[in-house]
Design a protein around this motif. Sequence first.
Motif, PDB file in Angstrom:
ATOM      1  N   GLU A  64       0.846  -1.187   0.000  1.00 35.19           N
ATOM      2  CA  GLU A  64       0.000   0.000   0.000  1.00 35.19           C
ATOM      3  C   GLU A  64       0.882   1.237   0.000  1.00 35.19           C
ATOM      4  OE1 GLU A  64      -4.007  -0.283   2.295  1.00 35.19           O
ATOM      5  OE2 GLU A  64      -2.526  -1.309   3.526  1.00 35.19           O
ATOM      6  N   GLY A  65       0.231   2.386  -0.119  1.00 34.67           N
ATOM      7  CA  GLY A  65       0.972   3.631  -0.039  1.00 34.67           C
ATOM      8  C   GLY A  65       1.470   4.109  -1.385  1.00 34.67           C
ATOM      9  N   ARG A  66       2.034   5.293  -1.380  1.00 36.00           N
ATOM     10  CA  ARG A  66       2.523   5.921  -2.606  1.00 36.00           C
ATOM     11  C   ARG A  66       4.019   5.687  -2.738  1.00 36.00           C
ATOM     12  NH1 ARG A  66       0.693  11.682  -1.003  1.00 36.00           N
ATOM     13  NH2 ARG A  66       1.810  12.304  -2.904  1.00 36.00           N
ATOM     14  N   LEU A  67       4.439   5.298  -3.937  1.00 35.81           N
ATOM     15  CA  LEU A  67       5.834   4.952  -4.171  1.00 35.81           C
ATOM     16  C   LEU A  67       6.762   6.109  -3.835  1.00 35.81           C
ATOM     17  CD1 LEU A  67       7.999   3.015  -5.211  1.00 35.81           C
ATOM     18  CD2 LEU A  67       7.518   3.821  -7.532  1.00 35.81           C
ATOM     19  N   GLU A  68       6.376   7.330  -4.216  1.00 31.12           N
ATOM     20  CA  GLU A  68       7.256   8.471  -3.971  1.00 31.12           C
ATOM     21  C   GLU A  68       7.438   8.744  -2.476  1.00 31.12           C
ATOM     22  OE1 GLU A  68       3.129  10.253  -4.972  1.00 31.12           O
ATOM     23  OE2 GLU A  68       4.366   8.507  -5.505  1.00 31.12           O
ATOM     24  N   ILE A  69       6.422   8.395  -1.674  1.00 29.56           N
ATOM     25  CA  ILE A  69       6.543   8.577  -0.223  1.00 29.56           C
ATOM     26  C   ILE A  69       7.488   7.532   0.355  1.00 29.56           C
ATOM     27  CG2 ILE A  69       5.311   8.593   1.975  1.00 29.56           C
ATOM     28  CD1 ILE A  69       4.753  11.009   0.210  1.00 29.56           C
TER      29      ILE A  69
END
Length: 236
Positions: A64-69
Amino acid sequence: MGCCSSRNDDDSLRQEGADGNPIPRGGNRPLIKKGITWTADSPITIYNLKRQRDAFWDTAPSYEGRLEIWQALRCSCESEDLTLSQAIIDSANITIPTGNLSDGCYDELGNRYVIPIYCIVDPTNLITDNNYDEGTSQRVENLDTKLLAEQEIVGPGHTFTIRLSTSTRDVKINYNPKLDTIATLKVKLCTDQNIDIKRFNIRFFFLGRMFDDRTKLHDISLEDGQILQTFISEKI
């Protein structure tokens, strides 16, 4: 392993921080690394600690989550300069309610990311003499692919279906169950896919378990239709 989840404002579901106190739902504190300590279950070398960290950073964005984060969090954790680490956090608009990434942090969309403490600081029982591990890794890199091709065939051949993190297609690799190990499987995969084994880290996973180079392939009980996951990342 760390995790990522959506923010939940229900007080009954609030998490506890490293100090045992509830993590505040809002606010933002400066990033802290000093004063955070942990001890591994058994003494661990720098080499094995790096492998453990790489395994987390390579797999966490897949859930989950955003790759850039995730990328920003990794850069922040790996920087030894606290000022730079904080600047990376600020530029990605990440908020840390307690200042401790292992307690969790949030992106602008309210997604929560939890970083395992072993990715933030070294353990108290870190072994700095890692000659043995580095030597093992070097021997893997220097394996003679010609010798592998000339291995004596003992028993029937088998095939692994391997899913690469760098490709959308699966790869089938033949192996000898009585002779091959994860180390030789790496070499065969690199030869088949034209991957420079000296430039890239290659790790094999199955059902959440990561295998070390000495694991014998006949000990990995893959059934028909199951796939061996492979994560490939460039060496730093």
